[in-house]
Design a protein around this motif. Structure first.
Motif, mmCIF file in Angstrom:
data_model
loop_
_atom_site.group_PDB
_atom_site.id
_atom_site.type_symbol
_atom_site.label_atom_id
_atom_site.label_comp_id
_atom_site.label_asym_id
_atom_site.label_seq_id
_atom_site.Cartn_x
_atom_site.Cartn_y
_atom_site.Cartn_z
ATOM 1 N N ASP A 49 -9.033 -5.810 -1.193
ATOM 2 C CA ASP A 49 -8.345 -5.810 0.097
ATOM 3 C C ASP A 49 -9.089 -4.884 1.070
ATOM 4 O O ASP A 49 -8.691 -3.745 1.300
ATOM 5 N N GLY A 61 -6.955 -3.960 4.119
ATOM 6 C CA GLY A 61 -5.953 -2.974 3.742
ATOM 7 C C GLY A 61 -6.560 -1.602 3.561
ATOM 8 O O GLY A 61 -5.958 -0.580 3.940
ATOM 9 N N LEU A 100 -6.763 -0.528 -3.831
ATOM 10 C CA LEU A 100 -7.134 -1.457 -2.762
ATOM 11 C C LEU A 100 -8.516 -2.055 -3.025
ATOM 12 O O LEU A 100 -8.740 -3.250 -2.786
ATOM 13 N N THR A 150 0.842 -1.201 0.000
ATOM 14 C CA THR A 150 0.000 0.000 0.000
ATOM 15 C C THR A 150 0.874 1.247 0.000
ATOM 16 O O THR A 150 0.615 2.211 -0.737
#
Length: 352
Positions: free
Chosen positions: A216, A219, A211, A171
């Motif tokens: 995710d 995340g 993301l 990230t």
């Protein structure tokens, strides 16, 4: 507090190679960049090479996918930047030196051909940065030196992935790549606040999109929590800047201003501890920033890059999340002169 620091990296090299005030400064800038460029290795070949460590191969594979996403989904430049890799064998690629008067929040600026004026000088050598800071301190200025993770040449050369960019998770890497490529997409000569806020808006919206595309959710939750903490941090700094501005504009004597300045910075630390322990449930990621000395240069360096971000993200939403439309709208605003540029961004009611 690496997260905010790395937002300064985008044009450090640009300021360095765009011009110079001394032969030695030019020499260290050129030599540092040339060394990095000479050490580049093709990412695709490293991924395929049996000798590449498994951990590095995994990170480079992710970086390659992020780079494709930047072009395909965020309409960022399709070029050779971030398609090569360099292990620089140190914790920072460059060091930025910031300065401001003892009783002013206006940062010292250095001006260079092509790239305009910027509120820092960048050095590839830590010793040179430290010596520069010492010389500025001897002139009575507040100084601040920050190590940075990545830099952009604004498309003048093929910027590589650096080992410093891989120290955190994917990230973080995605946000770096999106941020630095945004500088290649649009750069306004001499307006660091506009340039950095634009890049942060692309970084933020792009990382969210990346993301979500990856599915995710955990995340994304972590990322949004980090953004909220960043906003809280910048709010604390902004409040302190407002308080200090009143002190510096008063009729107090230098001795009285120095005492009130120290008291104001103590209140900043107190507010931070309250925010950390209550609002952030004890998250300590900003402790290092507050534990180190705080002065006008540090406050100016931190705040100048965050103040216009909400306006850019609001404009992005007005453009319905369409990156080409957003970039075209920002370009029209960028073509204006200051202060009309900042006012137009703030007042924008439509994408066009």
């Amino acid at each position: 507090m690496k997260r905010v620091f790395r937002l300064f990296a985008a044009v450090i090299l640009a300021s360095a190679v765009g011009g110079c005030t001394s032969i030695s400064y030019y020499a260290q800038s050129l030599e540092g960049h040339v060394r990095i460029m000479a050490a580049r290795e093709d990412v695709g070949k490293l991924i395929e090479a049996p000798s590449t460590p498994a951990a590095l191969r995994t990170r480079l594979t992710s970086a390659s996918a992020i780079r494709r996403f930047a072009t395909d989904e965020l309409a960022l430049p399709e070029n050779s930047s971030y398609r090569s890799y360099v292990d620089i064998h140190r914790d920072a690629v460059t060091w930025a030196v910031f300065a401001a008067p003892q009783f002013s929040l206006t940062p010292t600026t250095w001006c260079f051909p092509v790239f305009g004026c910027v509120p820092y000088r960048g050095y590839f050598d830590r010793k040179s940065a430290t010596e520069s800071a010492a010389a500025l301190h001897e002139r009575g200025l507040d100084v601040y030196v920050s190590g940075v993770t990545a830099y952009s040449t604004l498309g003048w050369s093929s910027d590589p992935l650096l080992s410093t960019m891989l120290r955190q998770d994917d990230t973080y890497l995605a946000s770096l790549i999106f941020h630095e490529l945004a500088h290649q997409r649009l750069y306004v000569n001499g307006d660091s606040a506009f340039n950095e806020a634009f890049a942060v808006s692309v970084e933020t919206t792009g990382t969210r999109k990346w993301l979500r595309a990856a599915g995710d959710r955990a995340g994304l939750r972590r990322y949004e929590a980090g953004r909220r903490r960043s906003a809280d941090f910048l709010g604390l700094v902004s409040k302190t800047r407002d308080e200090l501005r009143q002190v510096y504009q008063s009729s107090r004597s230098p001795e009285e201003m120095a005492a009130e300045k120290a008291a104001t910075l103590d209140r900043l630390r107190m507010r931070y501890r309250q925010t950390r322990d209550k609002r952030w449930a004890g998250y300590r990621g900003y402790d290092a920033w507050f534990d180190a000395p705080i002065n006008n240069a540090k406050l100016a360096a931190t705040s100048v890059y965050g103040e216009q971000v909400p306006a850019f993200i609001r404009l992005f939403d007005l453009c319905s999340g369409d990156y080409p439309r957003f970039y075209a709208s920002v370009r029209r605003i960028a073509d204006l002169h200051e202060p009309a540029r900042a006012e137009a961004l703030k007042a924008a009611a439509t994408c066009d």
